[in-house]
Structure formats: C-alpha cells, structure tokens
Design an enzyme around this catalytic site. Structure first.
Site, PDB file in Angstrom:
ATOM      1  CB  ILE A   1      -1.002  -0.008   1.190  1.00 48.32           C
ATOM      2  CG1 ILE A   1      -2.049   1.093   1.014  1.00 48.32           C
ATOM      3  CG2 ILE A   1      -0.296   0.116   2.536  1.00 48.32           C
ATOM      4  CD1 ILE A   1      -3.228   1.001   1.976  1.00 48.32           C
TER       5      ILE A   1
ATOM      6  CB  ALA B   1      -3.397  -6.150   5.935  1.00 47.59           C
TER       7      ALA B   1
ATOM      8  CG  ASP C   1      14.861  -6.926   0.321  1.00 43.48           C
ATOM      9  OD1 ASP C   1      15.546  -7.728   0.979  1.00 43.48           O
ATOM     10  OD2 ASP C   1      14.011  -7.278  -0.517  1.00 43.48           O
TER      11      ASP C   1
ATOM     12  NE  ARG D   1      -1.514  -6.853  16.983  1.00 46.68           N
ATOM     13  CZ  ARG D   1      -1.658  -6.424  15.732  1.00 46.68           C
ATOM     14  NH1 ARG D   1      -0.603  -6.127  15.023  1.00 46.68           N
ATOM     15  NH2 ARG D   1      -2.845  -6.297  15.200  1.00 46.68           N
TER      16      ARG D   1
ATOM     17  CG  HIS E   1       1.733  -9.104  12.688  1.00 47.94           C
ATOM     18  ND1 HIS E   1       1.136  -9.747  11.632  1.00 47.94           N
ATOM     19  CD2 HIS E   1       0.982  -8.005  12.932  1.00 47.94           C
ATOM     20  CE1 HIS E   1       0.056  -9.068  11.248  1.00 47.94           C
ATOM     21  NE2 HIS E   1      -0.044  -7.996  12.008  1.00 47.94           N
TER      22      HIS E   1
HETATM   23  C1  SIN Z   1      -5.146  -8.367  12.493  1.00 45.68           C
HETATM   24  O1  SIN Z   1      -6.089  -8.419  11.723  1.00 45.68           O
HETATM   25  O2  SIN Z   1      -5.160  -8.858  13.622  1.00 45.68           O
HETATM   26  C2  SIN Z   1      -3.900  -7.679  12.045  1.00 45.68           C
HETATM   27  C3  SIN Z   1      -4.144  -6.249  11.934  1.00 45.68           C
HETATM   28  C4  SIN Z   1      -2.881  -5.487  12.147  1.00 45.68           C
HETATM   29  O3  SIN Z   1      -1.813  -6.067  12.271  1.00 45.68           O
HETATM   30  O4  SIN Z   1      -2.963  -4.269  12.248  1.00 45.68           O
END
Ligand code: SIN
Length: 510
Positions: A20, A53, A221, A287, A341
């Site tokens: 994106i 995503a 990279d 998170r 992630h």
């Molecule tokens: C998710 O859908 O849990 C990932 C979304 C993100 O990493 O912002």
C-alpha cells in the site's frame, strides 16, 4: 546496461515496493506530474504484506484525539505525539480520497443500512485490541487483499507510472551523500535505474524469523540498503509478534484481532480463560501483552486456543472459517501461537517520509515514522503506509529534480553459482539466532552473543556478495544486515517497553 543519458533507464521518482505504501507513493508522485517507475521484486500481489492484512484500516470516525490517545497508550507511551498527529489528522482524508473515491473500495457495511454513530455512513466499523471504539473499516477479514489488488491495477493503468515486477533492487546508487536511484537484478551485472528521488517501500522483516505472518520476501531489503548507504535507522528493537497465528497442522495463517474484538476468547490447555489475569482489558489488551501471555500459557499448559464460540464465526468471518476448515479444524477452538508480524522501527523518516540521505524517502513498514513507538496499535499499518506513502510521493515529486546519470555501478558477477543450499542454510542459522534471542523476551547477554553470531554470518555472506548478484544472496545479505542492526538496537536498550521485553527488568502485565 546504459549510462548514456539518452538511453539509460531514468525516472523522476523511483518507488521500490508494491504494497500500500509503494502504490500510494507512486500515485501521489504521478498526480504531481512526475514520471514514476515502480519496481518490485514481487511477481504476484500476495507477495506483499498488504495483501495479507486482515483486520482492516483504522479511521478516526471524526475523533482524531481519541485515536491518538489509543495509539499512545498501546505504544506504552513511546510513540512520537507529533508523528501521531500527522497520522490522525490526515487519516480520514486519505481514506476518503484514495480508498473510497479513487479506488471505490467496497468496505463492509451494516446489514440494516443504519447510519453509524456519526450519522454519515453505513460502514460496519470493527473494533480490535486496544481500540476504545469501533472505527476500523474492513472487508470480511481480508481487507488488505481487497485494497491492494485494485490499487495495483490502478497504478498499472496509470499513464505516468511504469510498473516493473519481478525486479529486485540490490543497492542504492549514491554519490556525495545523495541517492540517485538503484541497481536492480534484471541483468546479472546489475541494471541501474537513475532517478531524481527514490522512495523505499519494501515492507518488513518476517523472514528473519522461522514463523511469521509475512510473505517470504520480507527480508528487510530497504532497511539494509538504506543503512548500508549511511541512512539513519531507529527503534529496530521493537519487533511485534501477533498473538494469534494459527498453530495447528497445515499452513499457518493469521487469525485477526478482529475476532477478539467481536468477543472470541483465549483459553489455555486446561480450558481456562486467562487474559483477565494479565491485563484489565483481557483479550483486548495491547498486542505485546497478549502475545507474551499466550506464550507463557502455552509453555505452562501445552496449548492456547482461540475460542470462537461466542461469535458468529462462519457468517462474520467466512474467509477465516474456510481457512480453518481447509486445515481440518472443526469445532470452535483454534490452536494459536505468537508469530512475528510487524517491525515498529525502520529507516528514520520525518513527516514527509524524508530520510537522513538527500533525495531518499521511505514509507510503510520499512520506515520508522515514530507513530508506533515500542508497540503498534492494530489496523494502523495500512493507514500509516497510505498516509506516509502519499506524503512521501508528493514531497519527492515536488523536489522536481532530474535523474542524474552516474558512473556505472560496480557490481560484479564473475562467479555466479552459489554453493548448493548456501542461502537456505545461512537463513536457517539466522532464523534460529533471531528466534532464540530476539523474540518475545530478551536476555541482554544472550542478545550480545547473538549479535556476535550475526556479525560473523554477515561476514560470510559479504564474501559472496562481492562476486555474485543472485537475488537470494542479496536477500540473505539484507536479512543479515537488518538482523544485526536489530540485535545491536536491542543490546543497547536495557529498558523494557512494548515489544522489547527485557527479562528481569519488567513485570509481564502493565
Ligand atoms: C489483524 O487483523 O489482527 C492484524 C491487523 C494489524 O496487524 O494491524
């Protein structure tokens, strides 16, 4: 290869990467009248993290201050408030302009057609961990795919944008502190593309770890190329792990935080719900807190499952339900584990995506804008890529500098064949070192030892890079440079914050 100005490959603005951020940068530069070349090593859209995503893209729903507060809280107070202001103040306009008006993305709307609380739309705004309200636009839990594919088509059709896929950038072309484009791998001896300004949007670092939610090509990279050219990097110790990747048999995939936003629960191997013991927000805690709790409970009780019984899994999340069925998961309990992630740090950039090197910009996951600090809030990565991609593209085009043709690049390809399994074996060693020492918890003495291992590994790889231009070798070079930078950043920061959890330094919950 040509270094004749009449025949050399040139662009006003060169974009490296097709997620994106890269698409947004190309679009913005083209809108300013620049001739843009977008190179990407991806051969298919799903080679970009954007395509994977799930949860969605956050908006402010007209309340930028509330989103700002959530971003700062999720970051453990470490995000840069000025950078967050840039994000939240430009968020809704960027979504409106590019995603709704230009690409006409058909985000999920409410079944009954009722207006949202702002009275202005019928979007089915979702909520994810550490968001204080429903404000996330999504399509099922496959939002990235539904944004990226039309975006790539749009960029491909744009008369001012030339897209070259299956083309990896190997090195930045630099002269006296300025960046003048890149050398690509379309010729074994290195093929230069000269540009007035260059924007790196190369994505993340998932392949530095054995288990990641990223595509395989996420080898750091842009970060490595920029750092080798002398650009500043920052916050590299903040590697984010997603708490709920599918951990059963068959291919891993992400189980979006949107599931917990809807009410799915985490249970340990004894069948007990445990998150309330770790954080007052339970499954919707930041998170990093959830990821560490899941790892702790897996170790103590053998497994952790995401219990989707409380939600309408089949009807609200059909793509994820199908992915579970494909892997033979029947019932409501899906085995999960934390997987790498997102990298919160990267190439240090200002609010226009400018790096510390003249004529070099960066946007998206490879850039460190300051928005995420030590821990990123869910569904802000697509938003950051969009907002900074647009700002970088516009600013880079606005410099209005012509491409300068330099001395030929000095890549050599005198001995092209790599020993069999060379890259695979070195990658395995690199991933083992990162998994064991730079995961959810860090012991700084182990990190220092890991930095030594990575330095030696980089030395071994460098010896081959001097005589070969194979793409997998350069990916390994980039991964080893970025891994070493991550280890050094971690070693130099004794304070736990967000994703950088130094053992013996901080309690598990916060
Ligand atoms: C998710 O859908 O849990 C990932 C979304 C993100 O990493 O912002």
């Amino acid at each position: 290869m040509s270094n004749d100005p009449k025949t050399a490959d040139t662009a006003d603005v060169l974009v490296v990467g097709s997620g994106i951020a890269g698409c947004a940068a190309a679009l913005a530069a083209a809108r300013e009248g620049a001739d843009v070349c977008l190179v990407t090593k991806a051969a298919r859209p799903d080679d970009a993290s954007t395509d994977r995503a799930q949860g969605g893209i956050s908006t402010t729903r007209g309340d930028p201050r509330a989103l700002k507060a959530d971003i700062l809280t999720a970051s453990d107070g470490t995000a840069d408030p000025d950078a967050v202001d840039v994000l939240v103040e430009n968020a809704d306009a960027a979504v409106e302009d590019v995603l709704l008006e230009t690409l006409e993305i058909d985000f999920d709307s409410t079944d009954d057609g009722a207006s949202g609380s702002d009275g202005a739309s019928t979007f089915d705004y979702a909520r994810e961990a550490a968001h204080s309200e429903e404000r996330i636009l999504h399509i099922d839990a496959a939002t990235g795919t539904h944004i990226l594919r039309p975006f790539l088509e749009y960029v491909d059709d744009h008369e001012r944008i030339e897209v070259r896929d299956d083309t990896a950038a190997l090195e930045l072309l630099t002269h006296e502190g300025r960046v003048h484009g890149v050398v690509t791998d379309t010729d074994p001896a290195g093929h230069p593309i000269y540009a007035g300004t260059t924007i790196l949007a190369t994505g993340g670092i998932g392949s530095l770890y054995a288990r990641s939610t990223n595509p395989e090509g996420a080898t750091g990279d842009g970060i490595a190329m920029a750092a080798l050219a002398g650009a500043d990097v920052a916050d590299l110790e903040y590697v984010q792990f997603h708490p709920t990747a599918y951990a059963g048999s068959g291919e891993p995939f992400l189980l979006s935080e949107a599931l917990r936003g809807e009410g799915a629960l985490l249970r340990n191997g004894d069948g007990d719900r445990f998150m309330p013991d770790y954080h007052p927000d339970a499954e919707l805690a930041p998170r990093d807190v959830v990821a560490r709790a899941v790892a702790t409970e897996r170790e103590a009780t053998g497994e952790v499952v995401l219990d989707v019984d409380p939600i309408a899994f089949e009807t609200e999340f059909p793509a994820l339900a199908e992915a579970c069925r494909d892997r033979g998961v029947d019932g409501d309990e899906i085995p999960v584990a934390p997987y790498e992630h997102f990298l919160c740090g990267g190439i240090d950039v200002d609010d226009h995506g400018r790096t510390s090197l003249e004529r070099l910009y960066a946007a998206g996951e490879c850039a460190r804008t300051g928005v995420h600090g030590a821990n990123r809030l869910a569904s802000t990565s697509l938003l950051e890529g969009l907002v900074w991609g647009l700002r970088a593209g516009e600013h880079a085009a606005g410099l209005d500098v012509d491409a300068e043709i330099l001395e030929p690049p000095t890549l050599r390809n005198s001995d092209p064949d790599l020993p069999p399994r060379f890259a695979a074996e070195k990658f395995a060693r690199l991933q083992r070192t990162m998994d064991e020492n730079l995961g959810l918890e860090r012991d700084l003495q182990d990190v220092a030892r890991a930095a030594g291992v990575l330095r030696r590994l980089k030395g071994e790889v460098d010896a081959y890079v001097r005589t070969r231009t194979a793409r997998d070798l350069y990916e390994l070079r980039n991964a080893s440079v970025t891994a070493l930078l991550i280890a050094r950043a971690a070693r130099e920061n004794p304070e736990s914050a967000g994703c950088h959890y130094v053992v013996d330094d901080a309690p598990l919950a916060r």
